[in-house]
Design an enzyme around this catalytic site. Sequence first.
Site, PDB file in Angstrom:
ATOM      1  N   GLY A   6      26.911 -21.697 -67.780  1.00 21.24           N
ATOM      2  CA  GLY A   6      27.406 -21.770 -66.407  1.00 21.24           C
ATOM      3  C   GLY A   6      27.972 -20.469 -65.867  1.00 21.24           C
ATOM      4  O   GLY A   6      27.947 -19.429 -66.544  1.00 21.24           O
ATOM      5  N   SER A  11      23.322 -19.422 -70.032  1.00 22.28           N
ATOM      6  CA  SER A  11      23.177 -18.111 -69.362  1.00 22.28           C
ATOM      7  C   SER A  11      21.888 -17.380 -69.737  1.00 22.28           C
ATOM      8  O   SER A  11      21.868 -16.145 -69.797  1.00 22.28           O
ATOM      9  CB  SER A  11      24.391 -17.212 -69.631  1.00 22.28           C
ATOM     10  N   HIS A  14      24.931 -33.170 -73.206  1.00 24.04           N
ATOM     11  CA  HIS A  14      25.175 -31.851 -72.611  1.00 24.04           C
ATOM     12  C   HIS A  14      26.687 -31.595 -72.593  1.00 24.04           C
ATOM     13  O   HIS A  14      27.477 -32.525 -72.424  1.00 24.04           O
ATOM     14  CB  HIS A  14      24.604 -31.800 -71.196  1.00 24.04           C
ATOM     15  N   GLU A  27      23.518 -25.055 -77.229  1.00 24.92           N
ATOM     16  CA  GLU A  27      24.067 -24.442 -76.022  1.00 24.92           C
ATOM     17  C   GLU A  27      25.558 -24.183 -76.246  1.00 24.92           C
ATOM     18  O   GLU A  27      26.382 -25.097 -76.079  1.00 24.92           O
ATOM     19  CB  GLU A  27      23.886 -25.368 -74.817  1.00 24.92           C
TER      20      GLU A  27
HETATM   21  P1  13P Z   1      23.054 -21.996 -67.329  1.00 27.31           P
HETATM   22  O1  13P Z   1      21.701 -21.417 -67.678  1.00 27.31           O
HETATM   23  O2  13P Z   1      23.285 -22.051 -65.853  1.00 27.31           O
HETATM   24  O3  13P Z   1      24.154 -21.294 -68.074  1.00 27.31           O
HETATM   25  O4  13P Z   1      23.049 -23.510 -67.802  1.00 27.31           O
HETATM   26  C1  13P Z   1      22.457 -23.837 -69.030  1.00 27.31           C
HETATM   27  C2  13P Z   1      22.492 -25.287 -69.243  1.00 27.31           C
HETATM   28  O5  13P Z   1      23.541 -25.904 -69.183  1.00 27.31           O
HETATM   29  C3  13P Z   1      21.217 -25.973 -69.517  1.00 27.31           C
HETATM   30  O6  13P Z   1      21.437 -27.289 -69.875  1.00 27.31           O
END
Ligand code: 13P
Length: 257
Positions: free
Chosen positions: A175, A215, A97, A169
């Site tokens: 975030g 997001s 991640h 991602e």
């Molecule tokens: P958000 O959906 O809060 O942006 O986070 C996504 C994430 O990091 C999933 O691993």
Amino acid sequence: MKKFLLGTNWKMNKTLAEGLAYSAALMTIIGKYPQFEFFIIPPYTHLWKIKEALAAQKSPLKLGAQNMHEQDSGQFTGEISPLMLAEIGVDIIELGHSERRQYFNESDEAVNRKARAALKHGFTPLICIGEQQADKDYGVSKEMLAKQLKIALTDVPAAAIGQFWIAYEPVWAIGVAGTPAAAAYVEEIHDFLRRVLIDRYGPSGAAVPLLFGGSVNIDNARDYARLANVDGLFIGRSAWEPELFEAIMVALGTITK
Ligand code: 13P
């Protein structure tokens, strides 16, 4: 037809009591949405108790860990081994991640070692890749993603296809400070990743599930989910309350691929 994947990474959130309440609520909710395959990725300390709760209900909800060391045991203070997670009966190991890469210096090579260890122990590695804002600005997103993906999958054989998942991602989309990605951009990247996988594995590479995260929310989930090369959504904040997660399930409706 493969079910569309829908899961949430809790990151470093929720006490055990909150996590158990969430899991109980989600187990009830998901019965209404058989078109999806669900997973949750709580902190390590919650895994045993949540696994017991899932087993007691014979729930199809899959359980993941947020990280794992590649060795079975050893002098690695603060780490958790595959044997420990296997004992609990965890299904998925999230690896690489962006927060692990950014704050804990996790490298592509480490992700590869962990992915191979996870496969060896029968887990589903959920390998996360994503480019930084600067990579996007310099126009090198695809190069960065191909590098992350190819290194992560080094010595992962074609026989493992179906046993590992990839989550794209983009770091700039994740975030509270993240900006949601345009759906057209997500499809361009997922199509590219699909081609990298086919180059690497031949036609069977097309069967690797590609999830999107960063997001994802009630307003954009369906736009992402309907893209041809998106096989699942990996959600943070917008799935941390069962009712909000359910609102996304409703918004998604039926996804046919
Ligand atoms: P958000 O959906 O809060 O942006 O986070 C996504 C994430 O990091 C999933 O691993």
